[in-house]
Design an enzyme around this catalytic site. Structure first.
Site, PDB file in Angstrom:
ATOM      1  CG  HIS A 143      40.401  14.528  54.296  1.00  0.00           C
ATOM      2  ND1 HIS A 143      39.822  14.664  55.531  1.00  0.00           N
ATOM      3  CD2 HIS A 143      40.924  15.753  53.987  1.00  0.00           C
ATOM      4  CE1 HIS A 143      39.991  15.909  55.959  1.00  0.00           C
ATOM      5  NE2 HIS A 143      40.649  16.580  55.050  1.00  0.00           N
ATOM      6  CG  ASP A 180      44.771  19.037  58.174  1.00  0.00           C
ATOM      7  OD1 ASP A 180      45.653  19.104  57.305  1.00  0.00           O
ATOM      8  OD2 ASP A 180      43.606  19.440  57.990  1.00  0.00           O
ATOM      9  CG  ASP A 265      44.994  22.646  57.223  1.00  0.00           C
ATOM     10  OD1 ASP A 265      45.407  22.236  58.314  1.00  0.00           O
ATOM     11  OD2 ASP A 265      44.503  21.897  56.363  1.00  0.00           O
TER      12      ASP A 265
END
Length: 365
Positions: A143, A180, A265
């Site tokens: 990110h 992810d 995740d």
């Protein structure tokens, strides 16, 4: 096979200190057990390491640490003003430079070490010293923007590794596959104009960040592909998205090396995702990318750890992935396999998701 495992205990000492509260504790909000803190905490990674030691898998790997990236390395992606302010706050005890990316004392040095683990893993594989590698990097990086941290990410680990390898003449063309559950917006932003780096992100639609990750974003060179999946997708949908969307694009690009932003995740019990993937899903996707890498880039494959916030389940996801990378028969059977198999989406939902994937595949023709 020689599979590298890049890890350093110091990365597990990263923390947000007094800046780590995610909820406005006080009033009617009861303090979180244990004093609170970010979901991005060290136990998921430490328990993965412990599980590999208990099963014996760790003994089958080439275990290494790395040196932190130098300022010269970091400047290839991040501007001096950002690095200076990051270092200043780090030395002063910690702080926050962007949304949801707090850090405590020494945060700058630990983030540079985390990026160093990924960079060394990439270079060891490119140099032929290892067949493939897994970097247990923390803090994560997908990110992070050049001048702003974001979503637990302080430095752009994978982007920094690519830029160092390119600067050293080890390879030119790279592909980054991000599975992810959150969109890899930082990696996308850094490479969006770069014809030598393909970025592909499979993620839960409109999870985080809310304003990025659309399928329509290709970039000027057409080297970006986002695959937003509706919440609730499970094992079958992830493998179909890989087969029909991600793998064909990666194969057509034919990179010199493939790097996976490996977040766990999207797993069923994760508190920050709403997907239904299992440890078997991540193992199967690892097999897919290993086969692809063998065909298009001499097997040069590196996985860099990103998200994954279930202390109990991340270790089993990671163990399956790393054992697959190493061609190992050492297993850590998923204790939730039967339960999560019963919770997979039904045929009607899978048909809906498959139609979404088919529409994306047709639009790419």
């Amino acid at each position: 096979m020689a599979t590298g495992f890049f890890h350093d205990e110091r990365c597990l000492w990263h923390g947000g200190g007094n800046y780590a509260q995610m909820a406005p504790v006080g009033g009617l909000v009861q303090p979180i057990a244990g004093g609170g803190g970010l979901p991005e905490e060290p136990e998921t990674k430490r328990r993965l390491v412990n599980l590999m030691r208990v099963t014996g898998l760790m003994g089958e790997l080439d275990v290494r640490s790395a040196a932190p990236l130098t300022r010269e390395d970091l400047l290839r992606v991040h501007p001096a003003a950002y690095l200076d302010e990051f270092a200043r706050l780090s030395e002063a005890g910690g702080g926050e430079l962007g949304p949801r990316a707090p850090f405590g004392p020494g945060g700058y040095d630990i983030a540079a070490l985390s990026a160093g683990l990924v960079a060394d893993a990439v270079e060891a594989v490119l140099g032929g010293d290892l067949d493939n590698a897994y970097a247990l990097s923390r803090p994560p990086g997908h990110h992070a923007l050049p001048d702003r941290p974001n979503g637990f990410c302080l430095l752009a680990n994978i982007a920094l590794a690519i830029r160092r390898a390119q600067a050293r003449g080890l390879a030119r063309r790279f592909a980054v596959l991000d599975w992810d559950v959150h969109h890899g917006n930082g990696t996308e932003a850094i490479f969006l104009d770069d014809p030598d780096v393909l970025t592909v992100s499979l993620h839960q639609e409109r999870n985080y960040p809310l304003d990025t990750g659309g399928f329509e974003v290709r970039g000027p060179a057409g080297t970006n592909l986002n695959v937003p999946l509706p919440p609730g997708c499970g094992h079958a949908t992830y493998l179909e998205a890989m087969e029909r969307l991600a793998l064909p694009r990666l194969r057509a690009f034919a990179p010199d090396a493939l790097i996976v932003a490996c977040g766990f995740d999207a797993a069923t019990p994760d508190p920050l995702g709403r997907m239904m993937a299992t440890a078997g899903t991540f193992t199967a996707m690892t097999r897919q990318v290993m086969d692809l890498a063998a065909d298009v880039c001499g097997g040069r494959l590196i996985l860099a750890h990103e998200g994954g916030y279930s202390e109990v389940y991340v270790p089993f996801c990671g163990h399956g992935v790393i054992a697959t990378l190493a061609g190992s028969r050492t297993q850590a059977p998923d204790p939730f396999a039967e339960t999560f198999a019963r919770r997979q989406p039904g045929a009607e939902f899978e048909g809906f998701a498959s139609a979404r994937i088919a529409a994306m595949a047709e639009a790419l023709q």
